[in-house]
Design a protein around this motif. Structure first.
Motif, mmCIF file in Angstrom:
data_model
loop_
_atom_site.group_PDB
_atom_site.id
_atom_site.type_symbol
_atom_site.label_atom_id
_atom_site.label_comp_id
_atom_site.label_asym_id
_atom_site.label_seq_id
_atom_site.Cartn_x
_atom_site.Cartn_y
_atom_site.Cartn_z
ATOM 1 N N SER A 168 -3.548 -4.494 -8.455
ATOM 2 C CA SER A 168 -5.171 -4.354 -8.738
ATOM 3 C C SER A 168 -5.661 -3.394 -9.598
ATOM 4 O O SER A 168 -6.771 -3.840 -10.472
ATOM 5 C CB SER A 168 -5.878 -4.455 -6.982
ATOM 6 O OG SER A 168 -5.685 -2.564 -7.232
ATOM 7 N N ASP A 169 -4.684 -2.901 -9.605
ATOM 8 C CA ASP A 169 -5.488 -1.627 -11.361
ATOM 9 C C ASP A 169 -4.852 -1.912 -12.288
ATOM 10 O O ASP A 169 -5.919 -1.690 -12.849
ATOM 11 C CB ASP A 169 -4.361 -0.356 -10.927
ATOM 12 C CG ASP A 169 -4.308 0.664 -9.761
ATOM 13 O OD1 ASP A 169 -6.032 0.367 -9.798
ATOM 14 O OD2 ASP A 169 -3.594 1.580 -9.952
ATOM 15 N N ALA A 180 0.293 -5.620 -5.561
ATOM 16 C CA ALA A 180 -0.152 -3.994 -5.676
ATOM 17 C C ALA A 180 -1.371 -3.341 -5.313
ATOM 18 O O ALA A 180 -1.768 -3.529 -6.309
ATOM 19 C CB ALA A 180 1.285 -3.687 -6.851
ATOM 20 N N THR A 181 -1.637 -2.187 -4.525
ATOM 21 C CA THR A 181 -2.871 -2.534 -3.870
ATOM 22 C C THR A 181 -3.111 -0.543 -5.316
ATOM 23 O O THR A 181 -1.767 -0.439 -5.142
ATOM 24 C CB THR A 181 -3.344 -1.784 -3.560
ATOM 25 O OG1 THR A 181 -2.713 -1.293 -2.429
ATOM 26 C CG2 THR A 181 -3.523 -2.840 -2.264
ATOM 27 N N GLY A 182 -4.036 -0.056 -5.297
ATOM 28 C CA GLY A 182 -4.168 1.459 -5.609
ATOM 29 C C GLY A 182 -4.249 2.226 -4.573
ATOM 30 O O GLY A 182 -3.642 1.953 -3.181
ATOM 31 N N VAL A 234 0.824 -1.158 0.201
ATOM 32 C CA VAL A 234 -0.241 0.113 0.325
ATOM 33 C C VAL A 234 0.824 1.264 0.018
ATOM 34 O O VAL A 234 1.576 1.187 0.427
ATOM 35 C CB VAL A 234 -1.127 -0.207 1.481
ATOM 36 C CG1 VAL A 234 -1.492 -1.432 1.480
ATOM 37 C CG2 VAL A 234 -0.051 0.177 2.634
ATOM 38 N N GLY A 235 0.188 1.992 -0.558
ATOM 39 C CA GLY A 235 1.154 3.358 -0.195
ATOM 40 C C GLY A 235 0.530 4.469 -1.468
ATOM 41 O O GLY A 235 -0.732 4.476 -1.866
ATOM 42 N N LYS A 272 5.007 1.087 -5.611
ATOM 43 C CA LYS A 272 3.903 -0.618 -5.159
ATOM 44 C C LYS A 272 4.276 -1.709 -6.612
ATOM 45 O O LYS A 272 4.539 -2.641 -6.353
ATOM 46 C CB LYS A 272 2.651 0.289 -5.124
ATOM 47 C CG LYS A 272 2.226 0.714 -4.049
ATOM 48 C CD LYS A 272 1.285 1.165 -3.580
ATOM 49 C CE LYS A 272 0.614 1.576 -4.476
ATOM 50 N NZ LYS A 272 0.942 3.140 -5.061
ATOM 51 N N SER A 273 4.052 -1.433 -8.129
ATOM 52 C CA SER A 273 3.911 -1.709 -8.861
ATOM 53 C C SER A 273 5.367 -1.967 -8.996
ATOM 54 O O SER A 273 6.098 -3.675 -9.037
ATOM 55 C CB SER A 273 3.671 -1.643 -9.827
ATOM 56 O OG SER A 273 2.197 -0.906 -9.673
#
Length: 175
Positions: free
Chosen positions: A34-35, A78-80, A9-10, A16-17
């Protein structure tokens, strides 16, 4: 030694990616973003989703994708940047793996995102103020959720991934 799923997260521009891809290779895990998953499922890019469905429509799709991906085993996700705004997302992230907050200053975020045309929340006359505003809102949530915080300013992807890897391996060997 069993290392749990790792969820990054961040804020946008924290890496992140890129860090997630590198970390997944080091851990011999499958990497998910996730994106990217949202784009793959819908067949359109995120700016288009924001344009047609607004942020609310995007967040609904994001919630579904995060629930699905965090149910998998042996992943790095990796989250948005705004995923932590949703209490359901925070719940599944915290309960299904280890959350790592990639911390980046607003200055660093601005530098890393300035050439991107793929960030609908930065379509504003003052991207620096927007990033600062987003950080004021989101940073307490990143910190609350994180089992590990790693600062990314001025650091290369490999160095950040190695730090996380080292801490994960050390943490799990001492348990």
């Amino acid at each position: 030694m069993t290392i749990p799923n790792v969820f990054l997260v961040g804020p946008m521009g924290s890496g992140k990616s890129a860090v997630g891809r590198q970390l997944a290779r080091m851990l011999r895990r499958v990497f998910h973003d996730s994106d990217a998953e949202i784009e793959q499922r819908t067949g359109v890019d995120i700016p288009f989703i924001f344009e047609k469905e607004g942020e609310e429509g995007f967040r609904r799709r994001e919630r579904e994708v995060i629930d699905d991906l965090t149910s998998l085993d042996g992943i790095v996700l990796a989250t948005g940047g705004g995923a932590v705004l949703d209490p359901e997302n925070r719940g599944v992230l915290a309960s299904r793996g280890l959350v790592v907050y990639l911390e980046a200053s607003v200055e660093q975020q601005l530098e890393r995102t300035r050439l991107s045309s793929h960030r609908p929340l930065l379509e504003t006359p003052d991207p620096a103020e927007r990033l600062a505003s987003l950080m004021r809102q989101r940073e307490p949530l990143y910190r609350e959720l994180a089992a590990l915080v790693v600062h990314t300013d001025g650091r290369v992807v490999r160095e950040v991934a190695q730090e996380i890897h080292r801490k994960l391996v050390h943490e799990n060997s001492s348990n």
